[in-house]
Design a protein around this motif. Structure first.
Motif, mmCIF file in Angstrom:
data_model
loop_
_atom_site.group_PDB
_atom_site.id
_atom_site.type_symbol
_atom_site.label_atom_id
_atom_site.label_comp_id
_atom_site.label_asym_id
_atom_site.label_seq_id
_atom_site.Cartn_x
_atom_site.Cartn_y
_atom_site.Cartn_z
ATOM 1 N N THR A 155 0.820 -1.219 0.000
ATOM 2 C CA THR A 155 0.000 0.000 0.000
ATOM 3 C C THR A 155 0.855 1.270 0.000
ATOM 4 O O THR A 155 1.984 1.262 0.474
ATOM 5 C CB THR A 155 -0.947 0.012 1.225
ATOM 6 N N TRP A 157 1.283 5.702 0.730
ATOM 7 C CA TRP A 157 1.141 6.520 1.942
ATOM 8 C C TRP A 157 -0.036 7.475 1.880
ATOM 9 O O TRP A 157 -0.437 8.030 2.894
ATOM 10 C CB TRP A 157 2.427 7.333 2.186
ATOM 11 N N ASN A 158 -0.611 7.721 0.698
ATOM 12 C CA ASN A 158 -1.507 8.882 0.594
ATOM 13 C C ASN A 158 -2.892 8.643 1.195
ATOM 14 O O ASN A 158 -3.551 9.587 1.609
ATOM 15 C CB ASN A 158 -1.592 9.365 -0.855
ATOM 16 N N LYS A 181 2.150 -4.989 3.597
ATOM 17 C CA LYS A 181 3.400 -4.205 3.550
ATOM 18 C C LYS A 181 2.988 -2.749 3.318
ATOM 19 O O LYS A 181 2.603 -2.358 2.220
ATOM 20 C CB LYS A 181 4.271 -4.782 2.451
ATOM 21 N N SER A 184 6.542 3.119 3.727
ATOM 22 C CA SER A 184 7.457 3.377 4.842
ATOM 23 C C SER A 184 7.295 4.773 5.451
ATOM 24 O O SER A 184 7.625 4.971 6.610
ATOM 25 C CB SER A 184 8.908 3.188 4.391
ATOM 26 N N GLY A 214 10.609 -0.981 0.611
ATOM 27 C CA GLY A 214 9.776 -1.497 -0.483
ATOM 28 C C GLY A 214 10.532 -2.472 -1.359
ATOM 29 O O GLY A 214 10.010 -3.528 -1.713
ATOM 30 N N GLY A 218 9.056 -5.913 -0.804
ATOM 31 C CA GLY A 218 8.242 -6.108 -2.006
ATOM 32 C C GLY A 218 8.738 -7.295 -2.816
ATOM 33 O O GLY A 218 7.961 -8.170 -3.213
ATOM 34 N N THR A 233 -0.996 -0.862 -4.705
ATOM 35 C CA THR A 233 -1.351 0.509 -5.082
ATOM 36 C C THR A 233 -0.123 1.367 -4.893
ATOM 37 O O THR A 233 0.505 1.336 -3.822
ATOM 38 C CB THR A 233 -2.503 1.057 -4.219
ATOM 39 N N GLY A 234 0.217 2.142 -5.915
ATOM 40 C CA GLY A 234 1.393 3.002 -5.822
ATOM 41 C C GLY A 234 1.773 3.538 -7.191
ATOM 42 O O GLY A 234 0.913 3.700 -8.062
ATOM 43 N N SER A 235 3.054 3.754 -7.368
ATOM 44 C CA SER A 235 3.531 4.420 -8.582
ATOM 45 C C SER A 235 3.568 3.453 -9.777
ATOM 46 O O SER A 235 3.640 2.231 -9.606
ATOM 47 C CB SER A 235 4.932 4.973 -8.342
ATOM 48 N N MET A 257 -2.430 2.463 -10.044
ATOM 49 C CA MET A 257 -1.242 3.328 -10.121
ATOM 50 C C MET A 257 -1.614 4.789 -10.361
ATOM 51 O O MET A 257 -2.641 5.235 -9.915
ATOM 52 C CB MET A 257 -0.327 2.750 -11.196
ATOM 53 N N GLY A 258 -0.770 5.494 -11.081
ATOM 54 C CA GLY A 258 -0.891 6.951 -11.154
ATOM 55 C C GLY A 258 -1.996 7.456 -12.065
ATOM 56 O O GLY A 258 -2.705 6.684 -12.719
ATOM 57 N N CYS A 290 -4.717 10.114 -5.690
ATOM 58 C CA CYS A 290 -4.529 9.560 -7.037
ATOM 59 C C CYS A 290 -5.634 10.040 -7.969
ATOM 60 O O CYS A 290 -5.465 10.059 -9.180
ATOM 61 C CB CYS A 290 -4.510 8.040 -6.978
ATOM 62 N N GLU A 391 2.503 12.971 -14.069
ATOM 63 C CA GLU A 391 1.903 13.051 -12.733
ATOM 64 C C GLU A 391 2.842 13.820 -11.803
ATOM 65 O O GLU A 391 4.029 13.501 -11.718
ATOM 66 C CB GLU A 391 1.653 11.645 -12.170
ATOM 67 N N PHE A 458 -13.911 0.500 -7.840
ATOM 68 C CA PHE A 458 -12.921 1.577 -7.873
ATOM 69 C C PHE A 458 -11.717 1.128 -8.694
ATOM 70 O O PHE A 458 -11.201 0.025 -8.488
ATOM 71 C CB PHE A 458 -12.456 1.912 -6.454
#
Ligand code: NAP
Length: 489
Positions: A155, A157-158, A181, A184, A214, A218, A233-235, A257-258, A290, A391, A458
């Motif tokens: 996951t 941070w946002n 996970k 950080s 990560g 990861g 979920t992330g970049s 992602m983005g 996002c 982005e 979603f």
């Protein structure tokens, strides 16, 4: 075993493996992005070996959890929601101190996480399958859902509580066992959910939590033999890497992602509402959603008025420590994110001209210890400019002029991304035209592009997403598989 939480000054949060809180000699800390003098928490830094132990524990717990009746699994999710609710003010404040979003935003997000646990708790008693008539006489056919197995959840941070919640709750209710996970820079809310699940009586090994780098955690998750699926979920860069690695093992994957989300503003829109929606979607949560709007694509006939009103409204936004009442915009989450935003502002200056407002780091009035950037509006941005294409993930809005609706649609869709998209218009026919032609997974009309509800699917399309949707009933499509049965009687 009771939860180890040390002195309030520097609380230390352990990893959670096989129902035990496991500390590590290596640690890392999180700091308040509004005041970097403040260490929010210290975490045990997990290793690849910890992931292996967690994966083994999750595999051992799987048969018991998978065969627990759905309503029994649901009862644990309901209890988890109740525990989170009891700690509501504490967790919301921790979120603001660690991630930086304002306290009202943190409360809204936490409420959503609680709702998600209740929604999927109820799913334990529904858990639909398929039942249709057979072609053959005296044959009964049906399909039941079954869990996939051990699932790794990675996951960002946002949304530090909502995103872990919308992965953990459906994964668990479908009978999977999990390894979480968290990001950080802000692991605390995910840790609080794990603590709540522990207190709610989740059997040992069903839920595991390993914080740490990560790259290391990861990679270990993707390569751990018992892991059968990864939800990330992330970049885009990390998502792309997971796609490549996980495909080697034929893991089931879900990647969110983005985005480079547009809001189209047509000449017939209610101007005041359109400005409010764009400013909300571009700047709230410091533009770190996002689904945030980063491109306003405005029809020529209303363009000048829209730019003027948007700049005027943006200048009024109160930036500061999200714990302070009245603050609307908090800091960027960390120094790296702030520097990325400032870098894009400089690129914008070179390509699109001086911003109409904002454009610099804020250090006055006690903000010098945080990562604050002024909400920034660029006008007359061309669709090919960097700030209209990449982005940024910060409080920067690019306003682009469009000749008409057709031109606006073309500009809106001209991006590799496809997460969210919005239109502001009073023309019903154009609304529907937009719904069928907009290339994004989440559409809003006369609302901000950000701000979704948990009971609906979603996720994005194009380069923003890969795999089945998250949330709502669609979430179970990723976290379960069908077993189809034919009975001759
Ligand atoms: P990120 O850098 O990709 O990190 C996301 C998670 O992946 C973190 O837990 C990170 O751990 C972990 N990670 C890093 N390297 C990894 C690797 N090699 N293998 C496996 N995991 C790894 O993204 P972020 O900066 O946290 O989040 C911002 C991005 O997320 C933006 O692009 C945003 O658009 C996107 N986002 C998308 C959605 C959506 O639903 N589409 C929602 C929210 C955010 P560390 O923290 O330890 O590096």
């Amino acid at each position: 075993m009771s939860t180890p939480q040390a002195q309030p000054a520097t609380p230390h949060f352990a990893n959670y493996i096989n129902g035990e809180w496991v500390t590590s000699s290596k640690t890392f800390e999180s700091r308040n992005p509004a005041n970097t003098n403040e260490v929010v928490a210290v975490y045990s830094k997990g290793s690849a070996a910890d992931v292996e132990k967690a994966a083994a524990a999750a595999a051992a717990a799987l048969p018991g959890w998978a065969s627990t009746p759905g309503p029994g699994r649901g009862a644990i999710l309901f209890k988890t929601a109740d525990i989170l609710e009891k700690k509501f003010d504490q967790i919301a404040a921790e979120m603001t101190r660690e991630e930086g979003k304002t306290l009202p935003e943190a409360k809204g997000e936490l409420q959503r996480a609680i709702n998600i646990f209740r929604y999927f708790g109820g799913e334990g008693s529904r858990m639909d399958g398929v039942m249709v008539p057979s072609e053959r006489a005296r044959v009964h056919v049906f399909a039941v859902r079954k869990p996939i197995g051990v699932v790794g959840l990675i996951t960002p941070w946002n949304f530090p509580v909502a995103i872990p919640a919308w992965k953990m709750a459906p994964a668990l209710i479908a009978g999977n066992t999990i390894i979480v996970k968290p990001a950080s820079v802000a692991p605390l809310c995910a840790w609080r959910i794990v603590e709540a699940l522990h207190e709610a009586g989740a059997p040992k090994g069903v839920v595991n939590f390993v914080a740490g780098s990560g790259g290391e955690i990861g990679a270990a998750l993707v390569n751990a033999k018992p892991v059968k699926a990864i939800s990330f979920t992330g970049s885009n860069d990390v998502g792309h890497w997971i796609h490549q690695e996980a495909s080697k093992r034929r893991l089931r994957i879900q990647l969110e992602m983005g985005g480079k989300n547009p809001t189209i503003v047509l000449g017939d829109a209610d101007l005041k509402m359109a400005v409010e929606n764009v400013v909300n979607a571009a700047f709230f949560s410091t533009g770190q959603k996002c689904t945030a709007t980063s491109r306003a694509i405005v029809e020529d006939s209303i363009y000048d008025k829209f730019v003027e009103a948007t700049v005027e409204r943006t200048k009024k936004l109160k930036v500061g420590d999200g714990m302070q009442p009245g603050v609307e915009i908090g800091p960027c989450v960390d120094e790296g994110q702030m520097n990325t935003v400032l870098k894009y502002i400089e690129i914008g200056r070179k390509e699109s001209g001086e911003p109409k407002c904002g454009g610099r780091r804020l250090t006055e009035n006690g903000l010098d210890k945080g990562y604050f950037v002024e909400p920034t509006v660029f006008a007359d941005v061309k669709p090919e400019h960097t700030i209209a294409r990449e982005e940024i993930f910060g409080p920067v809005l690019a306003i682009i002029r469009a000749k008409d609706f057709e031109d606006a649609m073309k500009i809106a869709n001209d991006t590799p991304y496809g997460l969210s998209s919005s239109i502001q218009t009073s023309n019903l026919s154009k609304m529907f035209d937009y719904v069928y032609r907009a290339e994004a997974g989440l559409l809003t009309i006369n609302l901000p592009s950000a701000g979704v509800e948990y009971q609906l699917p979603f996720g994005g399309t194009k380069d923003s997403s890969f795999g089945p949707k998250e949330q709502g009933p669609a979430a179970l499509d990723f976290y379960s598989d069908y077993k189809t049965v034919y009975i001759k009687y």
